[in-house]
Design an enzyme around this catalytic site. Structure first.
Site, PDB file in Angstrom:
ATOM      1  N   SER A  79       0.854  -1.201   0.000  1.00 29.75           N
ATOM      2  CA  SER A  79       0.000   0.000   0.000  1.00 29.75           C
ATOM      3  C   SER A  79       0.876   1.233   0.000  1.00 29.75           C
ATOM      4  O   SER A  79       1.897   1.246   0.688  1.00 29.75           O
ATOM      5  CB  SER A  79      -0.880   0.065   1.265  1.00 29.75           C
ATOM      6  N   TYR A 149      -6.847   6.611   2.664  1.00 31.75           N
ATOM      7  CA  TYR A 149      -5.940   5.722   3.411  1.00 31.75           C
ATOM      8  C   TYR A 149      -6.617   5.255   4.701  1.00 31.75           C
ATOM      9  O   TYR A 149      -6.717   4.052   4.958  1.00 31.75           O
ATOM     10  CB  TYR A 149      -4.651   6.477   3.726  1.00 31.75           C
ATOM     11  N   TYR A 163     -13.307 -12.391   7.513  1.00 34.63           N
ATOM     12  CA  TYR A 163     -12.738 -13.676   7.069  1.00 34.63           C
ATOM     13  C   TYR A 163     -12.349 -14.537   8.273  1.00 34.63           C
ATOM     14  O   TYR A 163     -12.444 -15.759   8.216  1.00 34.63           O
ATOM     15  CB  TYR A 163     -11.539 -13.450   6.136  1.00 34.63           C
TER      16      TYR A 163
END
Ligand code: UDP
Length: 316
Positions: A79, A149, A163
């Protein structure tokens, strides 16, 4: 020995992590497209038998040569991470921390890897709690000049938890505070490198605003040691990894001038919008859980960093 995949492997943190893992004898595959990183960070690894590098833009999906392999550990570090970098690459910043991150989470699920995602102190925004504990929910402007961001990283945390809960993926979340050291990219505006390179060139040090805003600076070796402890822990909730040694930007400018013996004047420039006024990690959790705390004093860390950039500027 484990098989590691590091996205953002050519970055500042990714390249230092690679060195640390290779030194322990692990196999490392790095992926990067150098959107905000630099090939020279990993140039020394060319020909290393335990290292493989794939140049690829992960916002376009996971390449087949990675998707078909099995890893034990996945580190999603890719990133842009400096205010200049993420404003320059706004859509990429959003994608790499959302859709691309979800694909990495699915890869972890498919190959049974443990996945570590790089979140940030920016999740706390311009914080009203000080120092910031992991339980603080933050104070973020959702449409401001840092939102691509801050909100992307908050989404990254939400996705990782989803997840973990629903698909039982083995996840780790680190909240990274300001980190400095060799290999931070020059010219991407980060304060330590900006002040060091300005002082070495005897140019004015650009202190934004009145310089009373604070940051807490962690030397890169300490940060990477914290990452590795967290990865091998059994804790899946976010953990702050940073140095609580807080200083104002004016103090930092003075310290760097003194260490270099520079005559650079201070030049006050406008404060960027939404610049957090204060930032300092509460690291009680990391201390208790990981027995981790930073060891490098700021003065020594700055000296090492100055030496690196002195050499960089000499060859430039
Ligand atoms: N800053 C500064 N001069 C510079 C670059 C940054 O005074 O040339 C200040 C900036 O306003 C912020 C702090 O230093 O308050 C840290 O900025 P950086 O871009 O390194 O990272 P941030 O912590 O804001 O993400």
């Amino acid at each position: 020995m484990a098989k590691h995949l590091i996205t953002g492997g050519g970055g500042f943190l990714g390249s230092h992590l690679t060195d640390a893992l290779l030194a322990q004898g692990h196999e490392v595959t790095g992926i990067d497209n150098f959107v905000s990183s630099q090939p020279e960070n990993i140039a020394h690894l060319k020909g290393h038998s335990g290292y493989k590098f794939v140049e690829h833009d992960l916002t376009r999906g996971i390449p087949a040569e990675i998707a078909t392999r099995k890893f034990d550990r996945i580190w999603h570090l890719a990133s842009p991470a400096s205010p200049v970098g993420y404003v320059q690459h706004q859509v990429t910043t959003l994608k790499i921390n959302s859709t691309a991150a979800m694909e990495m989470l699915e890869l972890a699920e498919k190959c049974g890897a443990r996945i570590f995602v790089a979140s940030t102190s920016e999740c706390y925004g311009d914080p009203s709690e000080h120092p910031q504990r992991e339980t603080y929910w933050g104070h973020v402007n959702p449409i401001g000049m840092r939102s691509m961001y801050d909100e992307a990283k908050r989404f990254l945390e939400a996705a990782t938890m989803a997840y973990h809960r629903e698909r039982k993926v083995d996840t780790r979340i680190v909240r990274i505070f300001n980190t400095y050291g060799p290999r931070l990219k020059m010219n991407d505006g980060r304060v330590v490198v900006a002040f060091i390179t300005q002082a070495l060139r005897n140019e004015p040090l650009t202190v934004q605003g009145d310089g009373s805003q604070t940051r807490s600076l962690c030397y890169v070796d300490d940060e990477i040691r914290g990452f590795m402890e967290l990865m091998e822990s059994d804790y899946h909730l976010p953990v702050n990894i940073g140095n609580p040694d807080e200083c104002t930007m004016l103090e930092l400018a003075d310290e760097i001038r003194q260490l270099i013996g520079s005559k650079s004047p201070i030049l006050h420039t406008p404060l960027p919008p939404d610049d957090p006024k204060q930032r300092c990690p509460d690291i009680s959790l990391a201390k208790k859980l990981l027995k981790w705390e930073p060891a490098m004093p700021r003065k020594e860390g700055l000296k090492r960093t100055i030496e690196f950039y002195r050499k960089q500027l000499a060859v430039a």
